[in-house]
Design a protein around this motif. Structure first.
Motif, PDB file in Angstrom:
ATOM      1  N   LEU A   1       0.822  -1.212   0.000  1.00  0.00           N
ATOM      2  CA  LEU A   1       0.000   0.000   0.000  1.00  0.00           C
ATOM      3  C   LEU A   1       0.854   1.258   0.000  1.00  0.00           C
ATOM      4  CD1 LEU A   1      -2.740  -1.035   2.598  1.00  0.00           C
ATOM      5  CD2 LEU A   1      -2.845  -1.196   0.103  1.00  0.00           C
ATOM      6  N   LYS A   2       0.306   2.319  -0.561  1.00  0.00           N
ATOM      7  CA  LYS A   2       0.981   3.614  -0.563  1.00  0.00           C
ATOM      8  C   LYS A   2       0.694   4.343   0.755  1.00  0.00           C
ATOM      9  CE  LYS A   2       1.005   3.988  -5.595  1.00  0.00           C
ATOM     10  NZ  LYS A   2       0.598   4.777  -6.777  1.00  0.00           N
ATOM     11  N   THR A   3       1.398   5.450   0.955  1.00  0.00           N
ATOM     12  CA  THR A   3       1.368   6.149   2.242  1.00  0.00           C
ATOM     13  C   THR A   3      -0.040   6.488   2.715  1.00  0.00           C
ATOM     14  OG1 THR A   3       3.566   7.086   1.862  1.00  0.00           O
ATOM     15  CG2 THR A   3       2.190   8.172   3.510  1.00  0.00           C
ATOM     16  N   GLY A   4      -0.858   7.060   1.833  1.00  0.00           N
ATOM     17  CA  GLY A   4      -2.209   7.444   2.235  1.00  0.00           C
ATOM     18  C   GLY A   4      -3.033   6.258   2.708  1.00  0.00           C
ATOM     19  N   SER A   5      -2.870   5.133   2.031  1.00  0.00           N
ATOM     20  CA  SER A   5      -3.605   3.926   2.432  1.00  0.00           C
ATOM     21  C   SER A   5      -3.064   3.365   3.738  1.00  0.00           C
ATOM     22  CB  SER A   5      -3.520   2.872   1.322  1.00  0.00           C
ATOM     23  OG  SER A   5      -4.107   3.349   0.130  1.00  0.00           O
ATOM     24  N   LEU A   6      -1.755   3.444   3.927  1.00  0.00           N
ATOM     25  CA  LEU A   6      -1.158   2.977   5.179  1.00  0.00           C
ATOM     26  C   LEU A   6      -1.665   3.797   6.366  1.00  0.00           C
ATOM     27  CD1 LEU A   6       2.559   2.364   4.087  1.00  0.00           C
ATOM     28  CD2 LEU A   6       0.838   0.626   4.604  1.00  0.00           C
ATOM     29  N   CYS A   7      -1.829   5.103   6.164  1.00  0.00           N
ATOM     30  CA  CYS A   7      -2.355   5.957   7.234  1.00  0.00           C
ATOM     31  C   CYS A   7      -3.704   5.445   7.728  1.00  0.00           C
ATOM     32  CB  CYS A   7      -2.503   7.397   6.751  1.00  0.00           C
ATOM     33  SG  CYS A   7      -0.964   8.323   6.607  1.00  0.00           S
ATOM     34  N   VAL A   8      -4.497   4.952   6.817  1.00  0.00           N
ATOM     35  CA  VAL A   8      -5.843   4.481   7.153  1.00  0.00           C
ATOM     36  C   VAL A   8      -5.854   3.013   7.570  1.00  0.00           C
ATOM     37  CG1 VAL A   8      -8.196   4.174   6.285  1.00  0.00           C
ATOM     38  CG2 VAL A   8      -6.854   6.158   5.549  1.00  0.00           C
ATOM     39  N   ARG A   9      -5.078   2.185   6.874  1.00  0.00           N
ATOM     40  CA  ARG A   9      -5.245   0.736   6.979  1.00  0.00           C
ATOM     41  C   ARG A   9      -4.186  -0.025   7.778  1.00  0.00           C
ATOM     42  NH1 ARG A   9     -10.148  -1.407   5.004  1.00  0.00           N
ATOM     43  NH2 ARG A   9     -10.938  -0.019   3.380  1.00  0.00           N
ATOM     44  N   ALA A  10      -2.973   0.482   7.852  1.00  0.00           N
ATOM     45  CA  ALA A  10      -1.871  -0.309   8.420  1.00  0.00           C
ATOM     46  C   ALA A  10      -2.045  -0.578   9.914  1.00  0.00           C
ATOM     47  CB  ALA A  10      -0.535   0.400   8.175  1.00  0.00           C
ATOM     48  N   GLY A  11      -1.478  -1.688  10.356  1.00  0.00           N
ATOM     49  CA  GLY A  11      -1.405  -1.999  11.776  1.00  0.00           C
ATOM     50  C   GLY A  11      -2.530  -2.820  12.342  1.00  0.00           C
ATOM     51  N   TYR A  12      -3.695  -2.789  11.699  1.00  0.00           N
ATOM     52  CA  TYR A  12      -4.871  -3.491  12.233  1.00  0.00           C
ATOM     53  C   TYR A  12      -5.767  -3.929  11.093  1.00  0.00           C
ATOM     54  CZ  TYR A  12      -9.381  -4.192  14.608  1.00  0.00           C
ATOM     55  OH  TYR A  12     -10.573  -4.706  15.069  1.00  0.00           O
ATOM     56  N   LYS A  13      -6.180  -5.178  11.146  1.00  0.00           N
ATOM     57  CA  LYS A  13      -7.087  -5.711  10.133  1.00  0.00           C
ATOM     58  C   LYS A  13      -8.220  -6.436  10.829  1.00  0.00           C
ATOM     59  CE  LYS A  13      -7.051  -8.281   5.778  1.00  0.00           C
ATOM     60  NZ  LYS A  13      -6.198  -9.052   4.819  1.00  0.00           N
ATOM     61  N   ALA A  14      -9.399  -5.874  10.723  1.00  0.00           N
ATOM     62  CA  ALA A  14     -10.558  -6.465  11.391  1.00  0.00           C
ATOM     63  C   ALA A  14     -10.946  -7.794  10.739  1.00  0.00           C
ATOM     64  CB  ALA A  14     -11.740  -5.503  11.341  1.00  0.00           C
ATOM     65  N   LYS A  15     -11.228  -8.778  11.583  1.00  0.00           N
ATOM     66  CA  LYS A  15     -11.709 -10.062  11.094  1.00  0.00           C
ATOM     67  C   LYS A  15     -13.240 -10.028  11.034  1.00  0.00           C
ATOM     68  CE  LYS A  15      -7.769 -12.500  13.141  1.00  0.00           C
ATOM     69  NZ  LYS A  15      -7.334 -13.475  14.163  1.00  0.00           N
ATOM     70  N   ASN A  16     -13.822 -11.096  10.561  1.00  0.00           N
ATOM     71  CA  ASN A  16     -15.268 -11.167  10.400  1.00  0.00           C
ATOM     72  C   ASN A  16     -15.987 -10.856  11.716  1.00  0.00           C
ATOM     73  OD1 ASN A  16     -17.643 -11.817   8.826  1.00  0.00           O
ATOM     74  ND2 ASN A  16     -17.815 -13.647  10.095  1.00  0.00           N
ATOM     75  N   GLY A  17     -16.867  -9.862  11.680  1.00  0.00           N
ATOM     76  CA  GLY A  17     -17.648  -9.514  12.858  1.00  0.00           C
ATOM     77  C   GLY A  17     -16.920  -8.687  13.894  1.00  0.00           C
ATOM     78  N   GLU A  18     -15.678  -8.266  13.610  1.00  0.00           N
ATOM     79  CA  GLU A  18     -14.903  -7.470  14.561  1.00  0.00           C
ATOM     80  C   GLU A  18     -15.036  -5.986  14.251  1.00  0.00           C
ATOM     81  OE1 GLU A  18     -11.316 -10.494  15.910  1.00  0.00           O
ATOM     82  OE2 GLU A  18     -10.880  -8.911  14.452  1.00  0.00           O
TER      83      GLU A  18
END
Length: 427
Positions: A5-22
Motif C-alpha cells: 500500500l501507498k502512504t495514504g492507504s497505510l495511514c488508514v489501513r496499516a497496523g490493524y485488520k478487522a476479522k469477520n464480525g470485529e
C-alpha cells in the motif's frame, strides 16, 4: 503476494485488520493485565520465548496496532510507542548508551531535547557534543570520540526550520560505526522517510502532526532493522552480549533485526515505564488516519503565509524551506519534494517587545506551546520554550532571540493571513 500500500492507504489501513464480525476501528484494550490458564505459558512470556500480552507496561494490543502502523509508514521493522516525544528521544539513545558513553548531535534541535542531551543525560554520565549541522564533514568528524555511540539530528529543526542533510549525517555516522538517529516529527513519514536516506532509527513526538488535534501526548521510536550491531559489537554490549536480567539472552542474536526494539521494551520499558495509555493510542490512531490529508493542507497554507510575510515591510526575515531564496531550499527539494511542514519562523523589525505586541494582537491564531496542530498557533521561543537559554545559547542552537515560530494550521488560508495582517497593522 499482498499488494504494497501507498502512504495514504497505510495511514488508514496499516497496523490493524478487522476479522469477520470485529470492529473496524482499533479497539481500546483498557486493561493493565491479561489472564492465562497455564502458568508455564506465563513463564514463557516473561522469558521472551513466546509473544503475547501479560502487562500493559510492556505490551498492549491497542498500542501495538498503532505502533505497527507507524512502523509501516516509516518503513521500519519495529516501533515502540512512548508517553511523550521526550521519552522517545531519551529511550532511543539510552537503549545504546550508558554511563561513560558519548554521542554527537546537531545543535539545531528542540529546546527540550537540547536540555535533555546537554544537562539531564550528563547527570547520568552520558556526554554529548553539539555541532552545527551545516558544518563540513571534517568538522563534524572532529567531534567523534572512541566512546561515541550515535549521531542525532532533526529532519526539520524545531523551531529554526533548518533542513538536515540526511545523507551527510548518515555517511558520518556509518563511517564511525554508529547509528544515525533522526527526529522526523515535523516532516512526518508523509513528506520524508529518513530510512531511505541512510538513517537507522527514527523518533517522533506523536503529539504533533501524527495526532494533529492536540488530544494526546506521545512519542515513537522506529528501528529500520538495517544497522549491523554485531559488526560493531564492542561498541554496543547491551545488544550484543548476554543480559543477566533475562537469563543470559543476547538481544541481537535472539531477535535479529528486532533486537534493538525488543531490548527497548524488555529492558527500558520494564524498568522505567513511560508507556502511553491505550486510550491515548486510540486517539493517536484517529489522527494518523487523516495525516496524509492534513500534512498537504498544512504545507499549502504555510507556503502562502511564508510568501506573504517575506513581502511585508514590517518583517525582517523569514525561514521556510519552501521559499526559493531560503538557505535550505535546495536540501528541501532533495529530501522534501512534496513539501516540508506547516511550521515557519520569522522575525519582525524591532525588538523582543515588538514580537510580543504582535502576538498579543492576534485574534484567531492563538499563543500556545503546542505546534503542528490543526489550529494555527504561535510562540516566541526566547520568551517561552527556550527561555532557559541565554541569547548566546539561543544563537548556538540556531535560534535568533527575535525568532517567532508560527505553526500554520488547516483553517481557511484567507482567514489566517487576515489575522496575521491585522496584528501587523498594530505594531
Amino acid at each position: 503476494m499482498e499488494k504494497k500500500l501507498k502512504t495514504g492507504s497505510l495511514c488508514v489501513r496499516a497496523g490493524y485488520k478487522a476479522k469477520n464480525g470485529e470492529p473496524v476501528e482499533v479497539p481500546i484494550i483498557q486493561s493493565t493485565t491479561f489472564k492465562y490458564d497455564d502458568s508455564e505459558e506465563m513463564a514463557m512470556l516473561f522469558d521472551l520465548k513466546k509473544t503475547g500480552y501479560f502487562y500493559t507496561r510492556l505490551q498492549n494490543p491497542t498500542n501495538d496496532a498503532v505502533a505497527a502502523k507507524i512502523a509501516a509508514l516509516e518503513g521500519g521493522v519495529g516501533c515502540v510507542l512512548t508517553s511523550s516525544g521526550q521519552a522517545a528521544n531519551f529511550y532511543a539513545l539510552f537503549n545504546i548508551c550508558e554511563a561513560g558513553d558519548h554521542f554527537v548531535t546537531s545543535n539545531e534541535i528542540y529546546g527540550g531535547t537540547y536540555n535533555l542531551f546537554g544537562v539531564t543525560l550528563k547527570k547520568l554520565g552520558i556526554e554529548c557534543t553539539f555541532v552545527s549541522q551545516d558544518a563540513s564533514e571534517e568538522e563534524i568528524q572532529a567531534a567523534f570520540r572512541p566512546n561515541t555511540k550515535a549521531l542525532f539530528g532533526e529532519t526539520i529543526s524545531n523551531p529554526g526550520c533548518a533542513v538536515l542533510d540526511l545523507e551527510k549525517f548518515a555517511r558520518i555516522a556509518h563511517r564511525n560505526g554508529v547509528p544515525f538517529i533522526v527526529d522526523n516529527t515535523f516532516a512526518t513519514p508523509v513528506n520524508c522517510r529518513p530510512f531511505e536516506w541512510g538513517a537507522d532509527i527514527v523518533t517522533h513526538s506523536t503529539t504533533k502532526y501524527m495526532d494533529g488535534m492536540a488530544t494526546q501526548v506521545g512519542g515513537a521510536v522506529v528501528d529500520s532493522g538495517d544497522f549491523d550491531w554485531m559488526a560493531h559489537a564492542d561498541k554496543f554490549p547491551g545488544l550484543t552480549t548476554p543480559d543477566d536480567s533475562y537469563h543470559g539472552l543476547t538481544y541481537v542474536k535472539a531477535f535479529g533485526k528486532m533486537g534493538y526494539t525488543t531490548k527497548l521494551v524488555a529492558q527500558l520499558m520494564r524498568d522505567l515505564g513511560s508507556i502511553p495509555a491505550p486510550q491515548n493510542c486510540f486517539l493517536l490512531n484517529l489522527g494518523l488516519q487523516t495525516l496524509h490529508l492534513r500534512v498537504e493542507r498544512h504545507c499549502q497554507n504555510a507556503q502562502r503565509v511564508a510568501e506573504f510575510l517575506s513581502n511585508h515591510p514590517k518583517v525582517a526575515w523569514v525561514h521556510y524551506s519552501g521559499l526559493e531564496g531560503d538557505k535550505y531550499h535546495e536540501l528541501a527539494c532533495k529530501y522534501l519534494p512534496n513539501g516540508s511542514c506547516g511550521v515557519l519562523s520569522f522575525g519582525l523589525k524591532g525588538d523582543r517587545e515588538t514580537a510580543i505586541r504582535w502576538m498579543d494582537s492576534l485574534q484567531m491564531v492563538h499563543i500556545a506551546t503546542h505546534v503542528a496542530d490543526a489550529r494555527s498557533c504561535v510562540l516566541h521561543p526566547a520568551s517561552h520554550t527556550h527561555r532557559q537559554l541565554s541569547d548566546e545559547q539561543l544563537r548556538q542552537a540556531g535560534i535568533a532571540p527575535d525568532l517567532i515560530r508560527l505553526s500554520v494550521g488547516i483553517e481557511d488560508i484567507d482567514d489566517i493571513i487576515d489575522d496575521i495582517n491585522q496584528a501587523l497593522d498594530k505594531i
